[in-house]
Structure formats: structure tokens, C-alpha cells
Enzyme design. Structure first.
Site, PDB file in Angstrom:
ATOM      1  N   GLU A 335       9.461  44.795  12.404  1.00 55.65           N
ATOM      2  CA  GLU A 335       8.950  45.955  11.680  1.00 55.65           C
ATOM      3  C   GLU A 335      10.103  46.754  11.097  1.00 55.65           C
ATOM      4  O   GLU A 335      10.995  47.197  11.832  1.00 55.65           O
ATOM      5  CB  GLU A 335       8.121  46.854  12.609  1.00 55.65           C
ATOM      6  CG  GLU A 335       6.805  46.233  13.038  1.00 55.65           C
ATOM      7  CD  GLU A 335       5.912  47.222  13.779  1.00 55.65           C
ATOM      8  OE1 GLU A 335       4.718  46.918  13.915  1.00 55.65           O
ATOM      9  OE2 GLU A 335       6.405  48.282  14.215  1.00 55.65           O
ATOM     10  N   CYS A 336      10.092  46.923   9.795  1.00 60.47           N
ATOM     11  CA  CYS A 336      11.029  47.793   9.080  1.00 60.47           C
ATOM     12  C   CYS A 336      12.486  47.365   9.321  1.00 60.47           C
ATOM     13  O   CYS A 336      12.975  46.462   8.664  1.00 60.47           O
ATOM     14  CB  CYS A 336      10.799  49.248   9.437  1.00 60.47           C
ATOM     15  SG  CYS A 336      11.457  50.402   8.204  1.00 60.47           S
TER      16      CYS A 336
END
Length: 831
Positions: A335-336
Site C-alpha cells: 500500500e502506497c
């Protein structure tokens, strides 16, 4: 109905001082002896890091957009289990929520859902009486909310504060405190807000100063009264076990990225994975040479890889290990920051290269609260499913979705984002899995399925070795665990080896003549059965306790066996990594043992909130073997509960000058302290120890003790070691150990060998897989650490020795590192 004192710290706008006041309140209340639970409204990861430092327990997020309205109160109650008070820090202005959604997910929305009174923080630096008008407007905008108090921030003087307070009288909202301007209390910021707590060595001191200032300028009793006015909540705490099913046998390892570059993830993510039968093990992509041993799943959360790109790029072995693992189909969620790290490059710096995209800093900040749809079946999703999430980044990847081999992860707001397949899911979108537990379940299912086939292939884990021609055999020798790992002790490392002993924690020096004289005198009485009375009286006097509160034992091992058989424990908990004897004793007594793991990324510091509320026995070391961590007695105090026995193993407390965190003088039916005399005084063969507890508990333990289990010479030693002469010598030995340990740690640092800051007579270091065997080949025995639950073969425990002896260790390490440096690439397992 659940009674939980609580309040929301809110403000008219961002930048008013919510984080300063909320964090300071948490720290001040904790310092005053209250158990405080910290919460953050919204998706922000950074503020909960400061909350965790202030409260000594994980910071939690409350966000209706991410988890749904119905889960907000259960998650609050879950995070606040066993807490005396909960402090909820708001986001932006009190009524500011998702744009176009009438204040949905605002601080006011969460205050209403949790029925919490509001403490309003107002920056008074540029106004005086107008502050009262602002407060009046905020308080009356929504009559269903109760603004119960005001804190004035950045007041210029007492006169300034008095002027505002006078004007506020007409609102009938009391001023609970006024903080003066203090630039030294501001946390530094950068492109995405505050610098995370985990990235600043001075953060703990800042939080402590905040607590001191708040205690000085805010009426804590009034704050507690406001929190106590909150009504009872009609909900049950959220339970991760109720959301998940255990997907298979065993506990496969999920490697979770940590360290300074990866500081963002929700605490509930790990709790869901553990509930699904996974073992969560942290690793640092900036420093660790390989993924954790046995990795069957990988989770790369958020953080700031752009700030730490040089270190991430420099750790090429880990990048290769991760790239190979993803290519081999190890289930991976990113994530990210995880997406940036898996890309080919980040601002031109090489990254992992598992995703065919390049990342770079952008001019504009992306901040979004989207509902995203899955365009196809992936590791986490099924086609057409929707989730709620958030994006917060100032980078962009090119291409933005799919790379030929991977499809897009999501469609959101008319665009496709991220990369996904049956084994990989990587995108900018942060999703709170407590709001979408089916994602955690699918990931756990995939991890279990992978573990049943095989964890990470051996060739993806680089190993340290002592020779260039036999790496595989050294690695096999280093990773083959003993048949009974819980009963493995350091003396095994040196038996018959003729090696320098850095494995056994016995003090490296002769015994004092007066101690030998006492032991020899004790031999004169061995014709009679031993009588512990005199020894127990002497030990009681040493600790200013009554003799009936002391029980002499045949070392700490007997004490653990007695405690294991003391009651029919319903849920005994052992905090690991630590000395394995209590765990082994409980298993031998037929008890099922629950493990609470302290994490390497947290410095193996104990989080009392991680201990289940229903634990009726908790065993923890202090200072802990093998980590050397010394837990504050205030942290250990938070473990105490009615009906629970807390056992603190202080076997190495005498190695700490002054014994500042000892609980030996604390009398409580719910506390037992175990002490050992064997290591500090070089009398391991005598088995001399004792335990301290309330008279009632000691009497119960005494009834379970085999008669005459402690020998007369051991009792003579105990009596001699309870004298003022022994106390003086003990401290002198402890101070020598401090000097020796400093030299050892300095040498490890100079050789760039990661290690844990220790308070005792050993240091836990991480030279890499195979180092244990390679050092033994060079005539140096260190204690293997993979027999301690929570540690793998990359760790070793090193006993503190005088500098002249430590030079032998350094010579062996230099030889090992030089050998490794000159190996051909193929011998080191490199492509």
C-alpha cells in the site's frame, strides 16, 4: 453497556494545536498513573505514533468512511480495553469531513457516534475576546454535540488568558487550561505533515515535555471529570477472532515491513492476521539482509521511502530477496509506500523492481477518500467488489496501473490505479481491513496455502558464512534447530569445543574470597538436611520485606516449575522473546501457553495492551533475556489486574547499577518477582535463587515445593549475598559490566552489525544467517537465538566480556566479514 470515560479533542480548524494538546493530555494522564487509550479521528497514521509513545499502547484510528459507522464504537472499545480513559484526537476543524458529504467522517460525526463530550482547542495567538465568539459559534452550530470545555493554546501572557476567559463566561463553557507559546513543543513537519514519531530519536523526550507542560497548565481533574461525564456505550468491543477463521495448520510467517521507512499501518491489520493463524514478523527493508526465515506472505504498508531511498537502494540483498519472493508467487500486499518500494525506481534510485513502473515526486499532493471497485479477481478482491479507502501521497508512478503482466488493482473516480494478480496487490489506496475483513481473510488464506506448499525458497535468503566453498552446509548447520528448542541453553554452545565463551552469561571474573569462604563453610553442614530459614530471613531484610514473603529456590528454574503448578491456569501468557524456561515449565504442567511477542521494530519494548484481558498469568523478564531490554516498572504495573498473577523474572536485575526498575519491594497478591544469584556471582552450579511475593502466594508455592530442594551450600551463598558487603560488590560488578558492554556495542556499531540497546550482561545482535556457525568455526561461541520464540537464525546473543576477551570476538567478526566481502558473487548466492 460499557462504561468508558472519554472525550474528543477538537478545534475550529487545522493548525490550532489538537495534536499538541491531545498527545500532552495522554502523556500527562499516563504519568499521573492512569491507563490511557489514544485514538485518532480519520485515516492519519502519524498522530497515532505520538499517541502510542504517550500512552504506552498502540494508537488507534476511528474513521466511519474506512470502517463504516457501525464499527466505530466497537473499535473504540477494543482499543480502549482495560483503559481508565480514552482520548480521541479530532481531524481538521470540528465539522470538516468528506467533501460534499455533509460532514460525514468529521470529528463531529465521530463524537456523535461515540457520544463523547468535546474539549475544544483554540489558537489564541492572534485574538483575545473574539475567541469567545468562535467558541460560541462552534458550540452552537450543532446543538446535539456537547462542547464541555476549552483549552487556550499559544496564549501570550496571564493577562491575555484572563481576557479570553472573561469573555468566555457568557458561553458557560469553562476554560480548562491555557498553554503559553512554546516553539520547543512543535514537532517538525515535511511534505506530508508531521515527521513520524518512529523517525525521530528525540520524539520520546518531546512527548514527555508535552506531558509536563499540559500537567502544569491544564486542569487534569477537570479533564477527567469531563471524560467521566460520557454516557455508557451499548456495544461490545470489536474482536478480530470473530471476524476471521484459521485457514490452515501451523502459524505461517507474514513478513511486515517496518523501520523508519515503513511506519504506517493500522494495528488491527496485524490483529486480524494473527486471528487467522498467521505469525506476524517485522523486518526493516533498510537494514535487514533478507526476509524473515519461513516467510509465506509479505505486507508492505505506508511510510516515507522517498526520504529513505538511499538506505533502501543500498540494501541490495534485501531488494533481491523481495524481488525473488514476489516472482516466486509469495502472496504480497503493498500500500502506497509499498507500491513505491516494489517499483523499478524511485526518483531514479533503484528499488525492488517487482512492478514494472517508475515512481517520482510530483508537484501536487494527492488527497482522496475514494470508494474503489475491483476490475477483476485478484489476491485480495473479486471482480465488482467495492471498498472504501484513502490516498495521501506526493508521488506518482508511471504507468499508473498494470504493466503488461499485471492487471489494475482498482478503479476509482474514473481512473484505474495499482497493480494486481493472483499473488500480488499493490496500489496507492490504503484500506482499513477492520472495515473489510474479507480482504484480510483472503490474504491469510493465500499465506496458509503458500506455507503448505513451501515458504520462501532458500536461495532467496542470503546467508553469512565463514568459507567461500561451503555456504550451503554452514547455513544448514546454522538453521537446524535443536529437538527441544525451549530447553536449549548457552552452555551447550561451549561444551567440549575449546572456544572463547560468549554464549554463557556468567560474570567473567573470580568470585570474591568471602563468597567462596561462605560456600565452603556450607559444605561443613551437608550432613544435616538443609534449612532455608536463615537465608530467607537475610533475603527478606535485604529487600525490606517479611520472611514469609520470601521463598528460596533451586535457581529460577524451580521457581518457574512451582508457579506453573500453582493453579489450573486458564490462559497463561508468556511475553517473548525471553528466557524459555517458564514457557517450558507451563507446557510440562499441561498448560496451553499464549504468546505475546515484542517486536524488533519497536526495540522489543513491551506493549501492556497486547496482553489479552483474560490472561490469568503473565510472565515477563526484566531485564529480558535475550533482548537485554529493561522495562520501566510503570509499564509492568499496567499488567496488573484483579484475578491475574504477574510474574517478573528479574534474574539479571543485579547486573543493572542501582536496579532502578525492580519490583522486588512491591508487595501485592497479584505479583511475584523471581531473582537468581547464579550468573552475576559465577555460581551457576549451585542453583541459588529465590522468589518474592505476598505471604499468601508464597505459602501456596511453599506447599508445592519438594522438601529440602535447595542445598545447604546454596543457602549459605544466599545468606552471604544478602549482606552490605555483597551489595557493594554487586554494584561494582554491574558498573564494570556497563563499561564492558559499551565497548562491545561500540565495536558492533563500528562493524555495522545491528543490535539491541541492552541494560544487562549480554547484547542481542543480528549479524545474519549462518554467523553463529561461522563464528564457532573461528573459535568463538555465541548463543544461537533461533530457539527463543520470536527470533530467527539471523540473531545471536553475545555475553559481555572484558575488552581483552571481546577483542577475540571482534577479530573473528572481522575475519568473517572480510571472508564474505572477498567471496565471488555466486558463492554469496547473488545473481
Amino acid at each position: 453497556m460499557t462504561v468508558l470515560p472519554r472525550l474528543v479533542v477538537a478545534a475550529p480548524a487545522s493548525g490550532q494545536g489538537k495534536t499538541t494538546v491531545a498527545t500532552g493530555l495522554m502523556a500527562a494522564l499516563a504519568r499521573a498513573g492512569h491507563v490511557v487509550s489514544g485514538h485518532k479521528v480519520g485515516p492519519d497514521y502519524i498522530d497515532p505514533g505520538f499517541h502510542a509513545l504517550a500512552c504506552g499502547r498502540p494508537g488507534r484510528n476511528l474513521d466511519p468512511h474506512l470502517v463504516g459507522e457501525d464499527r466505530v464504537v466497537p473499535l473504540l472499545l477494543h482499543g480502549a480495553r482495560s483503559a481508565d480513559v480514552a482520548v480521541l484526537e479530532g481531524v481538521m476543524g470540528l465539522y470538516d469531513g468528506r467533501v460534499g458529504a455533509d460532514g460525514y467522517a468529521s470529528t463531529a460525526h465521530v463524537a456523535a457516534l461515540t457520544d463523547s463530550p468535546v474539549l475544544l482547542v483554540v489558537d489564541a495567538s492572534a485574538a483575545s475576546r473574539t475567541v469567545a465568539a468562535v467558541v460560541h459559534g462552534v458550540a452552537t452550530f450543532d446543538p446535539s454535540l456537547r462542547v464541555g470545555g476549552v483549552v487556550l493554546n499559544k496564549v501570550g501572557s496571564r493577562r491575555h488568558a484572563a481576557e479570553i476567559t472573561s469573555a468566555l463566561q457568557r458561553t458557560q463553557i469553562p476554560v480548562l487550561g491555557a498553554l503559553p507559546r512554546d516553539a520547543g513543543l512543535a514537532a517538525p513537519a515535511r511534505h506530508l505533515g508531521l515527521v513520524p514519531a518512529a523517525e525521530r530519536a528525540e520524539t520520546a523526550a518531546l512527548v514527555e515535555r508535552l506531558g509536563e507542560r499540559v500537567a502544569e497548565h491544564i486542569d487534569l481533574d477537570a479533564v477527567l471529570a469531563l471524560a467521566g461525564s460520557a454516557s455508557a456505550l451499548e456495544a461490545e468491543p470489536w474482536d478480530p477472532a470473530a471476524e476471521m477463521r484459521v485457514a490452515g495448520e501451523g502459524r505461517p510467517v507474514v513478513a511486515v515491513a517496518g523501520g523508519r521507512a515503513f511506519t504506517f499501518r493500522y494495528a488491527e491489520t496485524e490483529e486480524l492476521l494473527r486471528a487467522a493463524g498467521c505469525e506476524v514478523v517485522a523486518f526493516d527493508p533498510a537494514t535487514d539482509p533478507a526476509l524473515p526465515e519461513g516467510t509465506a506472505g509479505i505486507y508492505l504498508g505506508g511510510g516515507f521511502p522517498e526520504v529513505h531511498a538511499e538506505a533502501l537502494t543500498g540494501n541490495e540483498p534485501l531488494r533481491r530477496s523481495l524481488r525473488d519472493a514476489v516472482a516466486a508467487g509469495v502472496p504480497t500486499v503493498a500500500e502506497c509506500a509499498g507500491l513505491l518500494y516494489l517499483s523499478r525506481t524511485l526518483d531514479g534510485s533503484p528499488m525492488v523492481g517487482a512492478v514494472g513502473a517508475d515512481a517520482a515526486m510530483a508537484e501536487r499532493l494527492t488527497l482522496a477518500y475514494p470508494t474503489a471497485t475491483s476490475p477483476g479477481d485478484t489476491l485480495l478482491t473479486r471482480a465488482g467488489e467495492t471498498v472504501t479507502g484513502h490516498e495521501f501521497h506526493r508521488t506518482q508512478v508511471t504507468p499508473g496501473a498494470g504493466d503488461g503482466e499485471l492487471g489494475p488493482a482498482w478503479t476509482a473516480e474514473g481512473r484505474t490505479v495499482g497493480f494486481a494478480s493472483g499473488t500480488l496487490h499493490a496500489s496507492y489506496l490504503h484500506v482499513h481491513w477492520a472495515g473489510h475483513p474479507h480482504l484480510a481473510q483472503r490474504f491469510a488464506d493465500a499465506v496458509h496455502a503458500r506455507a503448505e506448499r513451501s515458504p520462501i525458497p532458500a536461495e532467496t535468503s542470503p546467508k553469512v558464512s565463514g568459507t567461500s566453498d561451503d555456504l550451503s552446509s554452514r547455513a544448514e548447520q546454522a538453521t537446524s534447530r535443536p529437538v527441544e528448542p525451549l530447553r536449549h541453553h548457552g552452555d551447550v554452545e561451549v561444551r567440549g569445543q575449546g572456544v572463547a565463551d560468549f554464549a554463557v552469561n556468567v560474570y567473567a571474573g573470580p568470585r570474591p574470597p568471602w563468597l567462596d569462604d561462605a560456600i565452603h563453610a556450607g559444605l561443613g553442614g551437608v550432613a544435616a538436611y538443609p534449612d532455608a530459614t536463615s537465608a530467607e530471613e537475610a533475603l527478606a531484610a535485604l529487600h525490606a520485606r517479611r520472611p514469609e514473603e520470601v521463598l528460596a529456590t533451586a535457581g529460577a528454574a524451580e521457581a518457574f516449575s512451582l508457579l506453573a503448578r500453582l493453579r489450573r491456569w486458564r490462559r497463561p501468557v508468556v511475553v517473548h522473546p525471553q528466557f524459555t524456561e517458564p514457557h517450558a515449565a507451563l507446557e510440562q504442567a499441561g498448560c496451553g501457553v499464549s504468546v505475546v511477542a515484542c517486536r524488533a521494530e519497536d526495540g522489543f519494548v513491551l506493549d501492556p495492551a497486547a496482553v489479552p484481558d483474560d490472561a490469568d498469568l503473565v510472565v515477563v523478564g526484566n531485564p529480558t533475556n535475550p533482548t537485554g531490554v529493561l522495562h520501566p516498572h510503570a509499564t509492568l504495573d499496567r499488567l496488573r489486574r484483579p484475578g491475574r498473577l504477574v510474574v517478573v523474572d528479574e534474574a539479571f536485575m543485579d547486573t543493572v547499577p542501582g536496579e532502578p526498575e525492580t519490583l522486588a519491594d512491591s508487595v501485592d497478591d497479584g505479583l511475584v518477582v523471581i531473582r537468581s544469584l547464579t550468573k552475576h556471582w559465577s555460581i551457576a552450579g549451585l542453583r541459588a535463587g529465590y522468589l518474592l511475593g505476598s505471604a499468601a502466594v508464597v505459602a501456596d508455592l511453599r506447599r508445592g515445593q519438594t522438601p529440602w530442594s535447595v542445598s545447604t551450600p546454596a543457602l549459605a551463598a544466599m545468606t552471604a549475598l544478602a549482606t552490605p558487603t555483597a551489595t557493594t560488590e554487586s554494584r561494582a560488578r554491574a558498573e564494570r559490566l556497563v563499561a564492558w558492554r559499551s565497548a562491545l556495542e561500540a565495536g558492533l556499531t563500528a562493524r555495522r552489525i545491528p543490535h539491541v540497546a541492552s541494560a544487562t550482561s549480554f547484547v542481542l545482535a543480528r549479524p545474519g544467517h549462518g554467523a553463529h556457525a561461522a563464528l564457532r568455526d573461528r573459535g568463538v561461541a555465541v548463543r544461537r537465538a533461533d530457539t527463543f520464540p520470536g527470533l530467527d537464525g539471523s540473531w545471536v546473543r553475545i555475553a559481555v566480556r572484558p575488552p581483552a576477551t571481546t577483542a577475540l570476538l571482534f577479530s573473528a567478526l572481522d575475519d568473517l566479514l572480510d571472508d564474505l566481502h572477498h567471496q565471488p558473487h555466486h558463492a554469496r548466492g547473488e545473481a
